[in-house]
Design a protein around this motif. Sequence first.
Motif, PDB file in Angstrom:
ATOM      1  N   GLY A 249       0.758  -1.240   0.000  1.00 53.72           N
ATOM      2  CA  GLY A 249       0.000   0.000   0.000  1.00 53.72           C
ATOM      3  C   GLY A 249       0.785   1.284   0.000  1.00 53.72           C
ATOM      4  O   GLY A 249       0.216   2.358  -0.147  1.00 53.72           O
ATOM      5  N   ILE A 250       2.106   1.214   0.170  1.00 53.03           N
ATOM      6  CA  ILE A 250       2.911   2.433   0.145  1.00 53.03           C
ATOM      7  C   ILE A 250       4.250   2.140  -0.517  1.00 53.03           C
ATOM      8  O   ILE A 250       4.837   1.072  -0.327  1.00 53.03           O
ATOM      9  CB  ILE A 250       3.119   3.013   1.563  1.00 53.03           C
ATOM     10  CG1 ILE A 250       3.832   4.366   1.481  1.00 53.03           C
ATOM     11  CG2 ILE A 250       3.871   2.044   2.454  1.00 53.03           C
ATOM     12  CD1 ILE A 250       3.845   5.127   2.782  1.00 53.03           C
ATOM     13  N   ALA A 251       4.691   3.083  -1.339  1.00 53.24           N
ATOM     14  CA  ALA A 251       5.977   2.953  -2.026  1.00 53.24           C
ATOM     15  C   ALA A 251       6.771   4.225  -1.776  1.00 53.24           C
ATOM     16  O   ALA A 251       6.779   5.140  -2.603  1.00 53.24           O
ATOM     17  CB  ALA A 251       5.777   2.727  -3.520  1.00 53.24           C
ATOM     18  N   PRO A 252       7.424   4.346  -0.611  1.00 48.11           N
ATOM     19  CA  PRO A 252       8.102   5.601  -0.249  1.00 48.11           C
ATOM     20  C   PRO A 252       9.260   5.920  -1.187  1.00 48.11           C
ATOM     21  O   PRO A 252      10.106   5.080  -1.457  1.00 48.11           O
ATOM     22  CB  PRO A 252       8.583   5.352   1.175  1.00 48.11           C
ATOM     23  CG  PRO A 252       8.659   3.868   1.313  1.00 48.11           C
ATOM     24  CD  PRO A 252       7.580   3.324   0.435  1.00 48.11           C
ATOM     25  N   GLU A 253       9.276   7.155  -1.673  1.00 49.21           N
ATOM     26  CA  GLU A 253      10.321   7.598  -2.598  1.00 49.21           C
ATOM     27  C   GLU A 253      11.115   8.771  -2.052  1.00 49.21           C
ATOM     28  O   GLU A 253      12.211   9.033  -2.510  1.00 49.21           O
ATOM     29  CB  GLU A 253       9.693   8.001  -3.940  1.00 49.21           C
ATOM     30  CG  GLU A 253       9.251   6.841  -4.795  1.00 49.21           C
ATOM     31  CD  GLU A 253      10.067   6.739  -6.068  1.00 49.21           C
ATOM     32  OE1 GLU A 253      11.076   7.444  -6.186  1.00 49.21           O
ATOM     33  OE2 GLU A 253       9.676   5.947  -6.924  1.00 49.21           O
ATOM     34  N   ALA A 254      10.535   9.513  -1.106  1.00 54.18           N
ATOM     35  CA  ALA A 254      11.222  10.692  -0.579  1.00 54.18           C
ATOM     36  C   ALA A 254      10.951  10.804   0.908  1.00 54.18           C
ATOM     37  O   ALA A 254       9.885  10.414   1.392  1.00 54.18           O
ATOM     38  CB  ALA A 254      10.744  11.951  -1.306  1.00 54.18           C
ATOM     39  N   LEU A 255      11.940  11.344   1.634  1.00 55.90           N
ATOM     40  CA  LEU A 255      11.846  11.471   3.086  1.00 55.90           C
ATOM     41  C   LEU A 255      12.060  12.925   3.473  1.00 55.90           C
ATOM     42  O   LEU A 255      12.954  13.588   2.957  1.00 55.90           O
ATOM     43  CB  LEU A 255      12.876  10.575   3.761  1.00 55.90           C
ATOM     44  CG  LEU A 255      12.927  10.538   5.288  1.00 55.90           C
ATOM     45  CD1 LEU A 255      13.346   9.152   5.778  1.00 55.90           C
ATOM     46  CD2 LEU A 255      13.907  11.587   5.817  1.00 55.90           C
ATOM     47  N   LEU A 256      11.224  13.402   4.383  1.00 55.35           N
ATOM     48  CA  LEU A 256      11.368  14.749   4.927  1.00 55.35           C
ATOM     49  C   LEU A 256      11.546  14.651   6.429  1.00 55.35           C
ATOM     50  O   LEU A 256      10.804  13.939   7.101  1.00 55.35           O
ATOM     51  CB  LEU A 256      10.133  15.592   4.620  1.00 55.35           C
ATOM     52  CG  LEU A 256       9.871  15.922   3.147  1.00 55.35           C
ATOM     53  CD1 LEU A 256       8.472  16.497   2.992  1.00 55.35           C
ATOM     54  CD2 LEU A 256      10.909  16.896   2.618  1.00 55.35           C
ATOM     55  N   ALA A 257      12.522  15.362   6.958  1.00 54.84           N
ATOM     56  CA  ALA A 257      12.761  15.339   8.399  1.00 54.84           C
ATOM     57  C   ALA A 257      13.323  16.675   8.830  1.00 54.84           C
ATOM     58  O   ALA A 257      13.916  17.411   8.035  1.00 54.84           O
ATOM     59  CB  ALA A 257      13.726  14.218   8.767  1.00 54.84           C
TER      60      ALA A 257
END
Length: 297
Positions: A249-257
């Motif tokens: 259900g999710i395909a993470p491509e970018a991270l914000l922190a």
Amino acid sequence: MTRYVGMAEASAAAMLDEKHFVVAEDECNTLLVYALGQPKPVGKPIDLAKFLGTGDKASDIEGGARVGDVIYWISSHSLPKSGKPREWRQRFFATKVDAKAHPPTVRPHGSAYAGLLEDMIAAPELRDLNLAEAAKLLPEQEGGLNIEGLAAGKSDELLIGFRGPLRAGRAPVVPFRNPAAVVDGGRAKFDTPILLDLGGRGIRSIDRIESHYLIVASPVGDGGTFAIYRWTGKAADAPVLASELPSKGIAPEALLATPTSRKVTLLSDDGSTQPDAVCGTGTKAQQQVRALRVDLP
């Protein structure tokens, strides 16, 4: 979970300030700026087509990294589904943050570079990655070339993260020594790659958070699981698993922190769940990207 409208395949992002971030989509040469928690883009879209010299062809932007007031971006440098090399998918470029604009935005900086793959293939430091052969394979194939991560390194350097090819089951991170000189017209220089054990996964995103890195690890192909790892940035140190991510259900491509938070935001590539839409159209404006907040130990 927040849904941001205006794109379906978020592929790279960077914070502009504590409240705003800029996002690239691999299917359009346009950057959008959002305020955290607000679904619609703010400000004007940043059209990069002329700057990149790709016309209406998508350059497949896959990674972004902020160094000072400059955000560097990198395309996948991979083959499209047709298997035919497309030079417009080979771009490295920069934008400069305009913090005085309301809302903040970015503007093209220097010149876009199309010779990075050529430089990597020629670099003696990267010989063992066998990138010339990897570039002949589809990105989902074993041994195929696919760049998806970019992070600030030491001083003014960058780290390039590879989803593929893996080497002995490990994901390569390539130190990129002179990005500022490259967008000013120079040729790229590299140091010896670092191979990271991510459980047989490649790098989907890599981001420097204060003195360490967060890595979103994913399968090289379409099947498998995702995870977030912490890494010190030292070649002798192994990445440490920080969080397993939902397998469906999710395909993470970018991270914000943010440096002060243990919560990170993952932007998902949701293109497979939505109808195709032409860039810049009303239909495109209705597409959505999911943002998942994850608590890290």
